[in-house]
Design a protein around this motif. Structure first.
Motif, PDB file in Angstrom:
ATOM      1  N   PHE A 338       0.884  -1.362  -0.103  1.00  0.00           N
ATOM      2  CA  PHE A 338       0.090   0.001   0.006  1.00  0.00           C
ATOM      3  C   PHE A 338       0.818   1.280  -0.034  1.00  0.00           C
ATOM      4  CE2 PHE A 338      -2.293   3.432   1.937  1.00  0.00           C
ATOM      5  CZ  PHE A 338      -3.390   3.395   1.200  1.00  0.00           C
ATOM      6  N   ASP A 339       2.201   1.180   0.708  1.00  0.00           N
ATOM      7  CA  ASP A 339       2.865   2.429   0.562  1.00  0.00           C
ATOM      8  C   ASP A 339       3.253   2.966  -0.794  1.00  0.00           C
ATOM      9  OD1 ASP A 339       2.667   2.698   3.202  1.00  0.00           O
ATOM     10  OD2 ASP A 339       4.790   1.419   3.687  1.00  0.00           O
ATOM     11  N   LEU A 340       3.152   1.766  -1.858  1.00  0.00           N
ATOM     12  CA  LEU A 340       3.611   2.365  -3.214  1.00  0.00           C
ATOM     13  C   LEU A 340       2.431   3.162  -3.946  1.00  0.00           C
ATOM     14  CD1 LEU A 340       5.284  -0.860  -4.454  1.00  0.00           C
ATOM     15  CD2 LEU A 340       6.382   1.205  -3.157  1.00  0.00           C
ATOM     16  N   ALA A 341       1.257   3.299  -3.246  1.00  0.00           N
ATOM     17  CA  ALA A 341       0.076   3.817  -3.682  1.00  0.00           C
ATOM     18  C   ALA A 341      -0.398   4.873  -2.668  1.00  0.00           C
ATOM     19  CB  ALA A 341      -1.119   2.711  -3.901  1.00  0.00           C
ATOM     20  N   ASP A 342       0.035   4.746  -1.403  1.00  0.00           N
ATOM     21  CA  ASP A 342      -0.406   5.807  -0.664  1.00  0.00           C
ATOM     22  C   ASP A 342      -0.003   7.195  -1.016  1.00  0.00           C
ATOM     23  OD1 ASP A 342      -1.092   7.532   1.546  1.00  0.00           O
ATOM     24  OD2 ASP A 342       0.011   6.177   2.966  1.00  0.00           O
ATOM     25  N   PRO A 343      -1.304   8.313  -1.232  1.00  0.00           N
ATOM     26  CA  PRO A 343      -0.891   9.401  -1.764  1.00  0.00           C
ATOM     27  C   PRO A 343      -0.035  10.320  -0.757  1.00  0.00           C
ATOM     28  CG  PRO A 343      -3.219   9.348  -1.297  1.00  0.00           C
ATOM     29  CD  PRO A 343      -2.502   7.885  -1.121  1.00  0.00           C
ATOM     30  N   ARG A 344       0.150   9.925   0.350  1.00  0.00           N
ATOM     31  CA  ARG A 344       0.925  10.854   1.265  1.00  0.00           C
ATOM     32  C   ARG A 344       2.323  10.542   0.998  1.00  0.00           C
ATOM     33  NH1 ARG A 344      -1.832   8.689   6.474  1.00  0.00           N
ATOM     34  NH2 ARG A 344      -1.185   6.764   5.448  1.00  0.00           N
ATOM     35  N   THR A 345       2.760   9.342   0.567  1.00  0.00           N
ATOM     36  CA  THR A 345       4.183   9.102   0.260  1.00  0.00           C
ATOM     37  C   THR A 345       4.831   9.670  -1.145  1.00  0.00           C
ATOM     38  OG1 THR A 345       3.819   6.772  -0.921  1.00  0.00           O
ATOM     39  CG2 THR A 345       3.966   6.800   1.684  1.00  0.00           C
ATOM     40  N   ILE A 346       3.847  10.080  -1.863  1.00  0.00           N
ATOM     41  CA  ILE A 346       4.361  10.648  -3.177  1.00  0.00           C
ATOM     42  C   ILE A 346       4.553  12.302  -3.122  1.00  0.00           C
ATOM     43  CG2 ILE A 346       4.015  10.721  -5.487  1.00  0.00           C
ATOM     44  CD1 ILE A 346       4.232   8.207  -4.325  1.00  0.00           C
ATOM     45  N   GLU A 347       5.690  12.699  -3.376  1.00  0.00           N
ATOM     46  CA  GLU A 347       5.653  14.212  -3.159  1.00  0.00           C
ATOM     47  C   GLU A 347       5.101  14.789  -4.372  1.00  0.00           C
ATOM     48  OE1 GLU A 347       9.900  15.349  -2.364  1.00  0.00           O
ATOM     49  OE2 GLU A 347      10.451  13.430  -1.638  1.00  0.00           O
ATOM     50  N   PRO A 348       4.489  15.976  -4.043  1.00  0.00           N
ATOM     51  CA  PRO A 348       3.883  16.429  -4.972  1.00  0.00           C
ATOM     52  C   PRO A 348       4.925  17.360  -6.024  1.00  0.00           C
ATOM     53  CG  PRO A 348       3.691  17.793  -3.056  1.00  0.00           C
ATOM     54  CD  PRO A 348       4.343  16.454  -2.624  1.00  0.00           C
ATOM     55  N   VAL A 349       4.606  17.611  -7.271  1.00  0.00           N
ATOM     56  CA  VAL A 349       5.508  18.124  -8.196  1.00  0.00           C
ATOM     57  C   VAL A 349       5.155  19.428  -8.435  1.00  0.00           C
ATOM     58  CG1 VAL A 349       6.209  17.890 -10.679  1.00  0.00           C
ATOM     59  CG2 VAL A 349       5.918  15.818  -9.444  1.00  0.00           C
TER      60      VAL A 349
END
Length: 488
Positions: A338-349
């Protein structure tokens, strides 16, 4: 009373204990029926998804600000109330005319003063009314502005959902799942993360543990103890009931997701069922994954949910990975962490690319991208080796995981794509895995995968990592990266 009669009396079950045993047995049976009917209960509730436009609040009306007493002007003074009576003719002869003239002058003065007071009072009233009307108009303007702002936010949110924005879609489904009532006393924790590149929604769902199944099959009266005692449920039956429950919860989650997808943004769902527990060997909290499955919309729509066997469906139709020993908290490896899809782990561009210093992966050459993947695998603790392009038999990289049981030889392909990876690439990877005798095949891309690719990968030793998953892995292992489509 003779001995035999007394003995017979002692052997009889007291009526109160009989009723108690029957009542407790009925409660256990009701509990088991409820566990077996979780999916059926969910199907009995229609799921349509939230129409975001209906979240718009109706503009409130500002309450009246003008006092009721000020709405109507007060009547002015009337001369008749002030005018002195005219003297009779006889009185005029004895000075009455002069007295009347004096009283008339005084009355006229009082009347003039009354008119002035009335004028001032009315002017004050009109001023209050005008001020109150302005205040009411200002309050109404603020209320209208607040409603317009809320409507604009809803419209912006809906546009973001319809355009498959990662955070907006994740939030939409998170709220939808949070609203769903959890049956019985099950855990309520669940997380949703959206992967726009693959139109995939990842779910991390907390499941009840094995103790949710009653350990008692029934109750009976024990005359030796003179008490109601439980009849143990066989361990095999407990495991079967638990497997059935977990399968129902997985299918119920699919029912909720696809039913709530009003805007048609999800084509694939990955469900990871987790259990909060304690490792008795260490005393530490653990959270193993006991079931993981991947389902496409097409697969789901082909189901007749009220006719199928939940366990057979998740095991054979969806090729789910299910813990063989849930009572021992034996985990399975999630199809998608799930960490690979969690929106909180993806830095905004940052939309201004010159301000965002992270390298854009789409600016790399294919060779540079393969080296980045090699670097990532190395940082993940794998022994990785690159192959030359064109002479690798479909392999870009081979990685070795030295860990026992879960490790092995992995063949890795890296696709620097902006378009969806075709299913043929996934099928080719599977052929390469078989030819190379590898443990697993991993396909990493900067774009995404379609439902057909996920459907083909089900039940096979294949792992598909899309752009979102790649960025999450880079973030976890301190590799600065972003994916920004090139300007056309």
């Amino acid at each position: 009373m003779g001995w035999s009669t007394e003995r017979h009396a002692r052997s009889e079950c007291p009526p109160g204990r009989t009723a108690e045993a029957a009542q407790r047995s009925a409660a256990v049976a009701d509990r088991v029926r409820a566990l077996q009917g979780v999916l059926a209960a969910a199907l009995g509730t229609e799921v349509r998804g939230t129409d975001l436009q209906k979240l718009k609040r109706v503009p409130r009306r500002a309450p009246p600000a003008v006092p009721q007493a000020d709405l109507v002007s007060r009547p002015g003074p009337v001369w008749a109330a002030f005018a002195p009576p005219r003297p009779r003719p006889v009185v005029r002869w004895f000075g009455g005319e002069r007295r009347y003239a004096r009283r008339l002058t005084e009355a006229e003065d009082r009347f003039a003063e009354a008119i002035e007071r009335h004028r001032a009072t009315e002017e004050t009233r009109r001023t209050r009314v005008a001020r109150a009307i302005r205040d009411q108009a200002e309050r109404q303007r603020r209320l209208d502005d607040a409603a317009a702002e809320q409507h604009a936010r809803i419209d912006e949110y809906q546009r973001a959902v319809e355009s498959r924005d990662r955070r907006a879609v994740s939030r939409y489904f998170q709220k939808a799942l949070d609203r769903a009532a959890e049956p019985l006393d099950f855990p309520r924790r669940r997380r949703a993360g959206y992967v726009p590149e693959s139109t995939l929604l990842a779910l991390e769902w907390d499941l009840p543990d094995l103790t949710v199944v009653p350990a008692e099959a029934a109750y009976r009266y024990d005359k030796e103890r003179d008490s109601v005692v439980p009849v143990p449920r066989p361990d095999k039956e407990i495991r079967l009931l638990y497997q059935q429950l977990v399968a129902q919860l997985a299918l119920r989650a699919l029912h909720l997701v696809f039913g709530n997808d009003r805007y048609g943004v999800v084509e694939t769902v990955v469900f990871n069922g987790m259990v909060e527990s304690v490792d008795l060997a260490t005393g530490r909290a653990v959270r193993p994954c006991l079931i993981t499955l991947r389902a496409t919309r097409q697969q789901y729509q082909a189901l007749v949910l009220d006719q199928l066997d939940p366990v057979a469906c998740v095991r054979h139709y969806f090729a789910a990975e299910v813990s063989r020993h849930p009572e021992e908290l034996q985990p399975v490896e999630p199809l998608l962490d799930f960490d690979l899809a969690d929106p909180r782990t993806i830095e905004p561009v940052d939309v201004l690319s010159e301000i965002d210093s992270r390298p854009n992966l789409l600016d790399l050459t294919p060779d540079e991208f393969e080296h980045l993947v090699h670097n990532l695998l190395t940082r993940m603790g794998l022994e990785a080796r690159l192959f030359r392009r064109g002479g690798d038999g479909g392999i870009d990289c081979v990685a070795y995981d030295p860990r026992p049981i879960t490790g092995g030889k992995f063949v890795v392909q890296a696709k620097l794509y902006t378009r969806t990876v075709p299913p043929s690439a996934v099928r080719d990877l599977f052929g390469t895995v078989l030819d190379a005798g590898a443990t697993k095949g991993i396909l990493i891309t900067t774009s995404g995968f379609g439902p057909s690719s996920y459907q083909f990968a089900n039940g096979k030793p294949l792992q598909l990592i899309d752009g979102t998953g790649l960025l999450a892995l880079c973030h976890q292992h301190d590799i600065r990266a972003r994916i920004v489509p090139r300007a056309s």
